[in-house]
Design an enzyme around this catalytic site. Sequence first.
Site, mmCIF file in Angstrom:
data_model
loop_
_atom_site.group_PDB
_atom_site.id
_atom_site.type_symbol
_atom_site.label_atom_id
_atom_site.label_comp_id
_atom_site.label_asym_id
_atom_site.label_seq_id
_atom_site.Cartn_x
_atom_site.Cartn_y
_atom_site.Cartn_z
ATOM 1 C CD GLU A 294 43.724 -6.436 7.095
ATOM 2 O OE1 GLU A 294 42.866 -5.861 6.387
ATOM 3 O OE2 GLU A 294 44.112 -7.600 6.873
ATOM 4 C CG HIS A 568 38.655 -10.467 10.037
ATOM 5 N ND1 HIS A 568 39.632 -11.332 10.466
ATOM 6 C CD2 HIS A 568 39.012 -10.113 8.779
ATOM 7 C CE1 HIS A 568 40.535 -11.490 9.523
ATOM 8 N NE2 HIS A 568 40.186 -10.756 8.479
#
Length: 586
Positions: A294, A568
């Site tokens: 990402e 995350h």
Amino acid sequence: MALRASPFPNGFVAGIHAVGWAFILPCFWFLDRLIAVCKSTTQEKTKRLEQECYLQPLKVFFGSIIFFILFLATAPLAFLGFLLWAPLQACRRPFCYHRETPSTPEKEIQRGFELEGKASFGFASANLCLLPDSLARFNNLGHTQHRAAAIGKHIVHGVCRPHIRIFVDSPSSCGTLSPSNSILPTINSSNYGATDRQAQPTVGHHSDSTEGHVSVPKYNSHVVTVPCDDTEEPSSESTPPIFNSNQNSNQQGRTSQRSAPRALLSQGLRQQDNVPWEVSSLFPANLDILCLEEVFDKRAAQKLTQVLRPVFGHILYDVGVYACQPPCTCSSFKFFNSGLFLASRFPVLEAQYRCFPNSCGEDALAAKGLLSAKVLIGRNQKQKTVVGYFNCTHLHAPEGDGEIRCEQLNMVTKWIGDFQAANKHPDEDVVFDVLCGDFNFDNCSPDDTLEQNHCLFEEYRDPCRAGPGKEKPWVIGTLLEQPTMYEDNVNTPENLQRTLEREELRKQYISPPIPAEGCPLVYPETGQPWVGRRIDYILYRENSISKHCRTEIEEMTFITQLAGLTDHIPVGLRLNVIMDPDSAGE
């Protein structure tokens, strides 16, 4: 053959592409700010309440009007730029490559196999959510450019910290440990953007104002000897210290192999698993290859490259395809690249990107796929070339689309095989084959049963997996609950580390499993620990490496250093590879 830095065949095409993007960028930026000014993160809302600031409605009203007018004013120029930019994507190689020239060639080479027939390799994977600022805010993350610079500095600080080892003074093999970060040099804290409560790494800036440049700290090695009595049983009333077992292994060959340290086993490891693990507030020292997901924003990718390049001399970024795919068709338009970013200490010999053709919904706007790389490690004792394969991917995200993810796993397996077959040479020894990334499914949710039983897990080994749908008892989920990311228990690396180590706290901040449609969720099973969703993976394969090589897991790491910077939890894996010297030249 060395990879070409530019993704375009010549400077003329690259120049036209740069002009086209320069025309597009102002309009894109104003649109990004138009959305961002209307969307606040929970941290920004809390800060306004603490400061008793009530001007936000005026900021939203006037900011929206101003950015909308500027967006409309620059739209014609952006359209002209689009007409230049879009056709050139057909001749663009799907990644940019940066190579930092080393001061000495030895810095890029692992000499462990040549000197001792064995070596250790460190890998890490992290999803950073570096979307354009407006879109990142829908994940409760803002300030994309500032976060990119801060993330790079944190990684450099963790990877380049002192190499400290503890030798346990014992007649038996207790192993070699490195201490907790409490004995590391003190880090001065400074406030910044989305991480005002997080300590910043002590890396020095250049005198210019460029955010991306940092100087890499140089540390000396430290050795500490600790007595150990193997006959003494640990007290059930006191908790033994948690040790950080990262090792400095890239530049020097290892002198001994280490079994799981007893100090680590007492923290929840099972002896039969034989997987040393830890929750660390720092990235593993002397990391060899780093995979990031990402990293969609181009400017953020460039910032990361500038910060990481003194440590990782070979970087693949802006990975993926844009515009109509396949080229000259109207079937699927890609607004974003794949978001993959690979940083390696070792030279990249070959690289290949493949785009998933079956994406749908909002995921179809990004060119998610697989990036495969072949890296040069060095030579063995018989002067045969030693190489490794590293693959990273980011699978389809929406819940309930297990069939799409399974199709993508099929493609990943095939594409890796094709890449290795096309780049395999008989005069090379392959010492590792690693696959990592954000798979967007876990090994505990009933909704992910299809993916949990995929045949990929028969080829690649997952150190955290006990079987389909069952994690090992020490495993920790890697997906944080976005609304609570800035609470005190998880907003700094140290606090997040303590929270993850306590199951009752962990339940509040790690995303729970997803139930199957129409079925109530019963989790965890009686007598089993609460793990949560682990969607970030590092896998390795042994049947594709040279037959005279043997792989051992040295350490599995759950990393909290990016607390407050992403939703995350990064994961790390260190592998020991031992080569049989008698057959190494065969």
